[in-house]
Design an enzyme around this catalytic site. Structure first.
Site: not given
Ligand code: ARG
Ligand code: GLU
Length: 720
Positions: A83, A220, A651
């Site tokens: 991502h 990921d 991330s």
């Molecule tokens: N929750 C994770 C973050 O905050 C992954 C985001 C990307 N993945 C998604 N399915 N949108 O970045």
């Molecule tokens: N998916 C998040 C990022 O892009 C990390 C998840 C979080 O917020 O801890 O940094």
């Protein structure tokens, strides 16, 4: 200042009572090292951070503008999340070459794909520069003057430390609300090429359905390579550049993880507010989060409907939708977590006690002042949230105003940056689908009309509403009249604007276009009526928080309240540590800390987009051709959770074991624990990481990219 620092030091050296909470500054990690070692860490503070010799910090980069990456080979190979590389992968994709869908693997260096605008930054060093930054400060100085002083001193310092031409970049960051200032010096590389990415059905497996959730099975990751000039220095993209030779890269461990194992994370957490006043929390929990969630629900419904009807639209909006959906889901977990922890009332109690203690002393009235300032700020914050989540989300209006900004008018002569305009136009139309934008306009502007108090509606808004009667009619008119939804019209305009004789007329056309006017009118009003108040009140808050922060430290010390203080995240390099641990989200349920491919097969369903895995993966699973990438039960591990305190920006961060070896890639948190940006609950807050063995399995079995395994030093096949 001296006094403040002594207090800070006393507190960070204190024994850790709050297991696993905290994001620590690497240069001060010596103050935590005994706690880390007690919990299982087997290396030293110098192994983590050292400016004289290569240390783990040299293997970690800020990837792009908000992710982390780590070096895994002597030739600049870098791992981050799928991502995090998503928009790059997406930009290289089309219906013919759908790398999102099919994945991408460069089988030779020549096939690696350059990415304009993508940079990675290595931290050269960090340093407490408080006395330099506050030089010239006098007690009683207004916050505005102090800010100016800080800016001036920072600028001078930054100029001093960044010799031109070396790719150096520096920032000065406030810690503890400006009680302390640190210099961060980076070396920034701008030739970063895409090497590999699994198909989205692996890299984004579970999609938005599983996002922020455990149990998780998302692969990921994506792979890039940093290029440098012949002398290993940063350089713009050039075919002559060579792979970057890092000072340090991470050794990969395939030994696996077990519940209770020590883990630590090195990365760039973006933003936390752990010391925030109860009113700030209440606004987030009761007002901001629910409204923003509501607005995004509307936009997501519209996107989903159109994306379900066309593969083209699905590709065009995949990255945009992921961005919208991500915070949308996080906020839902955050609200729930804050409510469950009763953070508002817990903080109110704390503030009452603090206030009683503070009476007659240096911190008298601080809590009351925060309270009053928040009350005054609230309607302005609300208007700001609405503008951000409505007006600023209209794609065509953003596009129109960025074209408008390319005109320069001096007297009667008008000039125009046609090259930039063509570039923006190409990017915009590649991924634009008018029905989504138009329906969203009608939906979100309607919410604006319903929810925002009259005095926070610009005159322009009221006039248009009166004229059209509804936001749908308004949308019909705006999208019907603007030229910015029509590529050929925009191209003609660019050609005209590039011609000095026709430029004045083109200028007029652009500035009277309803999309430009929409953005322009709203922004003009916002900048004039709203922003100054927000800025002023935020400065007040900042000033008061500086005292409150210091006050909380003194209060804890004198009242013997056990509390570890660490600076809030601000996208600077931090270390978090904890251990592999499951959790219980609700009564009768306990989640174990590791997931395996068995779970992928259980979720697999060709009918459901988010769970439809590549046929090849099904075949591999059926034949159990797993190579050495299995756990003790013979399954391929996929993800694990741990108690490391992380946030957005973490991330792609390396998750390391007690010996500093790479065991996983951080990519998420469990949604029940996303309130950890404001308050950390060791029972519930978990970061989610991708097990490195799944990364290796995919590279090996799905991609057949053996050369990468070899490069990373995991050469089981070679030995066979
Ligand atoms: N929750 C994770 C973050 O905050 C992954 C985001 C990307 N993945 C998604 N399915 N949108 O970045
Ligand atoms: N998916 C998040 C990022 O892009 C990390 C998840 C979080 O917020 O801890 O940094």
């Amino acid at each position: 200042m001296k006094k403040v620092l002594t207090i800070l030091l006393t507190f960070v050296t204190g024994v850790s009572l709050f297991a696993d909470e905290g994001m620590w500054l690497p240069s001060l990690i010596g103050q935590r090292i005994s706690d880390m070692q007690e919990k299982g860490f087997r290396l030293t503070a110098e192994d983590i951070y050292n400016i004289n010799e290569a240390s783990l910090k040299d293997a970690v980069v800020l990837f792009g503008r908000g992710c982390t990456g780590e070096l895994v080979s002597s030739e600049g190979l870098l791992l981050t999340n799928h991502h995090c590389g998503y928009s790059q992968i997406q930009k290289h994709s089309s219906v013919e070459h759908d790398y999102l869908k099919d994945g991408f693997w460069a089988m030779s260096r020549e096939e690696e794909l350059p990415n304009k605008g993508l940079t990675v930054s290595f931290l050269e060093r960090m340093e407490d520069v408080t006395p330099i930054i506050l030089k010239g400060y006098e007690t009683g100085m207004t916050e505005a003057r102090r800010t100016e002083l800080v800016k001036k001193n920072s600028k001078a310092l930054i100029e001093e430390v960044t010799a031109p031409g070396k790719g150096l970049r520096a920032t000065v960051e406030a810690l503890y609300y400006g009680n302390q200032y640190f210099l961060f010096l980076y070396r920034e590389y701008s030739d970063v090429r895409l090497v590999g990415a699994p198909p989205s059905s692996v890299g984004k497996f579970g999609g938005e359905t599983d996002n922020w959730m455990w149990p998780r099975h998302t692969g990921d990751f994506s792979i890039f390579r940093i290029y440098a000039d012949k002398d290993n220095n940063p350089a713009q993209y050039s075919a002559d550049n060579v792979p970057y030779r890092p000072k340090r890269y991470l050794k990969i461990s395939t030994k696996g993880v077990r519940e209770g194992d020590f883990t630590f994370i090195y990365g760039f957490p973006g933003r936390t507010q752990e010391y925030i006043h109860s009113e700030g929390v209440r606004y987030i929990e009761e007002i901001s989060d629910p409204h923003k969630i509501g607005l995004r629900t509307l936009r997501l419904e519209i996107m989903n409907r159109h994306m379900g009807q066309s593969q083209k639209v699905r590709i065009q909006y995949s990255s945009k939708k992921a961005g919208v959906a991500n915070a949308w889901k996080k906020w839902q977990g955050e609200m729930k977590g804050l409510k469950k922890m009763k953070t508002v009332s817990v903080k109110q109690e704390y503030e009452k006690a603090f206030d009683r203690w503070a009476q007659g002393g240096e911190f008298d009235g601080v809590v009351g002042k925060l309270n009053a300032t928040y009350k005054e700020l609230e309607p302005y914050s609300f208007a700001t949230d609405y503008v951000n989540e409505t007006v600023r989300t209209i794609e065509v209006a953003n596009f129109a105003s960025s074209i408008a900004k390319l005109f320069k008018k001096e007297g009667k002569t008008v000039s125009f940056d046609a090259e930039k305009a063509s570039e923006l136009t190409g990017t915009f139309f590649k991924d634009y689908y008018q029905p989504i934008d138009q329906e969203s306009f009608a939906a979100v502007m309607d919410e604006y009309d319903i929810n925002v108090p009259e005095e926070f509606k610009p005159e322009y808004f009221r006039k248009e509403m009166k004229k059209y009667g509804s936001t749908e009619k308004w949308a019909d008119a705006l999208f019907g009249k603007t030229i910015f939804t029509d590529r050929s019209k925009v191209e003609k305009l660019i050609a005209d604007a590039a011609d000095p004789k026709k430029a004045p007329k083109a200028f007029k056309t652009v500035y009277s276009d309803p999309a430009t006017v929409f953005n322009g009118e709203f922004m003009e009003w916002y900048v004039k009526d709203i922003r100054p108040v927000v800025t002023r009140l935020n400065a007040d808050l900042q000033l008061t928080y500086r005292d409150y922060m210091r006050g909380q430290m003194v209060y804890s010390r004198t009242q013997r309240i056990a509390k570890d203080f660490y600076p809030d995240a601000n996208l600077t390099l931090r270390v978090a540590y904890g251990h592999i641990k499951g959790y219980s989200p609700c009564d009768a349920v306990y989640y174990r800390p590791s997931s395996t491919m068995k779970g992928i097969i259980q979720k697999d369903n060709p009918e459901i987009f988010d769970y439809n895995i590549p046929q090849r993966l099904r075949d591999i699973y059926a034949s159990r051709d797993f190579g050495p990438w299995t756990d003790e039960s013979g399954e391929v591990p996929v993800c694990f959770i741990a108690t490391n305190h992380t946030t957005g920006g973490n991330s792609g961060s390396p998750v390391m074991n007690a010996d500093g070896e790479l065991i996983g890639l951080n990519f998420d948190r469990v949604w029940e624990g996303t309130m950890s940006d404001l308050v950390f609950d060791p029972e519930i807050c978990r970061n989610i990481a991708l097990d490195i063995r799944y990364v290796l399995f995919i590279i090996d079995k799905l991609a057949g990219a053996d050369h990468l395994l070899e490069e990373m030093g995991v050469t089981y096949k070679i030995q066979n």
